[in-house]
Write a protein that holds these residues in place. Structure first.
Motif, PDB file in Angstrom:
ATOM      1  N   GLN A 116       0.839  -1.213   0.000  1.00  0.00           N
ATOM      2  CA  GLN A 116       0.000   0.000   0.000  1.00  0.00           C
ATOM      3  C   GLN A 116       0.868   1.253   0.000  1.00  0.00           C
ATOM      4  O   GLN A 116       0.567   2.231  -0.677  1.00  0.00           O
ATOM      5  CB  GLN A 116      -0.939  -0.007   1.205  1.00  0.00           C
ATOM      6  N   ASN A 120       0.747   4.170  -2.783  1.00  0.00           N
ATOM      7  CA  ASN A 120       0.528   5.568  -2.399  1.00  0.00           C
ATOM      8  C   ASN A 120       1.620   6.472  -2.952  1.00  0.00           C
ATOM      9  O   ASN A 120       1.331   7.573  -3.439  1.00  0.00           O
ATOM     10  CB  ASN A 120       0.466   5.696  -0.873  1.00  0.00           C
ATOM     11  N   MET A 125       2.070  10.671  -3.407  1.00  0.00           N
ATOM     12  CA  MET A 125       2.197  11.066  -2.001  1.00  0.00           C
ATOM     13  C   MET A 125       3.663  11.130  -1.595  1.00  0.00           C
ATOM     14  O   MET A 125       4.509  10.454  -2.179  1.00  0.00           O
ATOM     15  CB  MET A 125       1.481  10.058  -1.093  1.00  0.00           C
ATOM     16  N   GLU A 129       3.479  10.700   4.077  1.00  0.00           N
ATOM     17  CA  GLU A 129       2.029  10.568   3.881  1.00  0.00           C
ATOM     18  C   GLU A 129       1.671   9.183   3.356  1.00  0.00           C
ATOM     19  O   GLU A 129       0.647   8.606   3.749  1.00  0.00           O
ATOM     20  CB  GLU A 129       1.514  11.650   2.928  1.00  0.00           C
ATOM     21  N   ALA A 130       2.497   8.630   2.494  1.00  0.00           N
ATOM     22  CA  ALA A 130       2.234   7.289   1.948  1.00  0.00           C
ATOM     23  C   ALA A 130       2.224   6.238   3.053  1.00  0.00           C
ATOM     24  O   ALA A 130       1.359   5.356   3.070  1.00  0.00           O
ATOM     25  CB  ALA A 130       3.275   6.942   0.888  1.00  0.00           C
ATOM     26  N   ARG A 132       1.712   6.861   6.307  1.00  0.00           N
ATOM     27  CA  ARG A 132       0.561   7.193   7.165  1.00  0.00           C
ATOM     28  C   ARG A 132      -0.730   6.642   6.577  1.00  0.00           C
ATOM     29  O   ARG A 132      -1.519   5.999   7.274  1.00  0.00           O
ATOM     30  CB  ARG A 132       0.465   8.706   7.334  1.00  0.00           C
ATOM     31  N   GLN A 133      -0.943   6.867   5.309  1.00  0.00           N
ATOM     32  CA  GLN A 133      -2.172   6.397   4.659  1.00  0.00           C
ATOM     33  C   GLN A 133      -2.236   4.873   4.610  1.00  0.00           C
ATOM     34  O   GLN A 133      -3.310   4.281   4.758  1.00  0.00           O
ATOM     35  CB  GLN A 133      -2.300   6.980   3.251  1.00  0.00           C
ATOM     36  N   LEU A 136      -3.367   3.855   7.955  1.00  0.00           N
ATOM     37  CA  LEU A 136      -4.785   4.196   8.163  1.00  0.00           C
ATOM     38  C   LEU A 136      -5.717   3.166   7.527  1.00  0.00           C
ATOM     39  O   LEU A 136      -6.825   2.943   8.022  1.00  0.00           O
ATOM     40  CB  LEU A 136      -5.083   5.596   7.630  1.00  0.00           C
ATOM     41  N   THR A 137      -5.276   2.537   6.459  1.00  0.00           N
ATOM     42  CA  THR A 137      -6.061   1.475   5.835  1.00  0.00           C
ATOM     43  C   THR A 137      -6.332   0.367   6.845  1.00  0.00           C
ATOM     44  O   THR A 137      -7.441  -0.156   6.934  1.00  0.00           O
ATOM     45  CB  THR A 137      -5.309   0.907   4.613  1.00  0.00           C
ATOM     46  N   GLN A 140      -8.761   1.594   9.650  1.00  0.00           N
ATOM     47  CA  GLN A 140     -10.148   1.574   9.175  1.00  0.00           C
ATOM     48  C   GLN A 140     -10.724   0.164   9.129  1.00  0.00           C
ATOM     49  O   GLN A 140     -11.927  -0.018   9.218  1.00  0.00           O
ATOM     50  CB  GLN A 140     -10.240   2.251   7.809  1.00  0.00           C
TER      51      GLN A 140
END
Length: 160
Positions: A116, A120, A125, A129-130, A132-133, A136-137, A140
């Motif tokens: 991921q 990203n 990104m 940020e890549a 972090r995102q 976050l996947t 979630q």
């Protein structure tokens, strides 16, 4: 990959890439680890790279080094200095940033996070940020932080 991830192959190829992803076991524990002595990286053919030799690699074109395997950072007896130490060695060799794990990462989860992460980055990104995102996947999806939080970024979090 796998049996082709030899130390010789690493030495022959590492300058060709701006991202180095090592899923090799790394031991930073002063007492050693299961199959390694302190301060060693294990390659597929059983050869060992001493982490002190990292500083001599000349990674000036390397934007990111990823250490995604278990034992790439800290141990139970750790006082927290091991992670900055290995990141410093890669940075001293010229790398802009290092991603390493704070504890033994489950291989399948680390693979999913890093997949991921790279997707990203490809979407534009920054490194920070890549990552972090990617984490976050997992948040979630309701997964426990132990499985998604060990990988951290040290150094330049900007674009690759």
């Amino acid at each position: 990959m796998r049996e082709e991830a030899t130390l010789n192959r690493f030495y022959n190829d590492y300058l060709r890439f701006n991202i180095l992803h090592l899923a090799n076991p790394v031991c930073l524990n002063p007492q050693g680890c299961a199959e390694l002595e302190a301060n060693q990286i294990l390659f597929a053919n059983g050869e060992i790279l001493n982490i002190a030799d990292i500083a001599l690699l000349g990674l000036n074109q390397t934007k990111l080094v990823v250490l995604s395997a278990c034992q790439t950072a800290m141990t139970r007896e750790s006082d927290g200095r091991e992670l900055p130490a290995i990141a410093y060695l890669f940075e001293r060799a010229g790398a802009d940033a290092v991603i390493a794990s704070l504890w033994s990462a489950e291989d399948k989860k680390a693979l999913l996070i890093m997949t991921q992460f790279y997707e990203n980055v490809n979407e534009g990104m920054t490194k920070a940020e890549a990552l972090r995102q990617a984490k976050l996947t997992f948040v979630q999806q309701g997964l426990h932080p132990f499985s998604w939080s060990p990988l951290i970024l040290i150094g330049d979090g900007s674009y690759l």
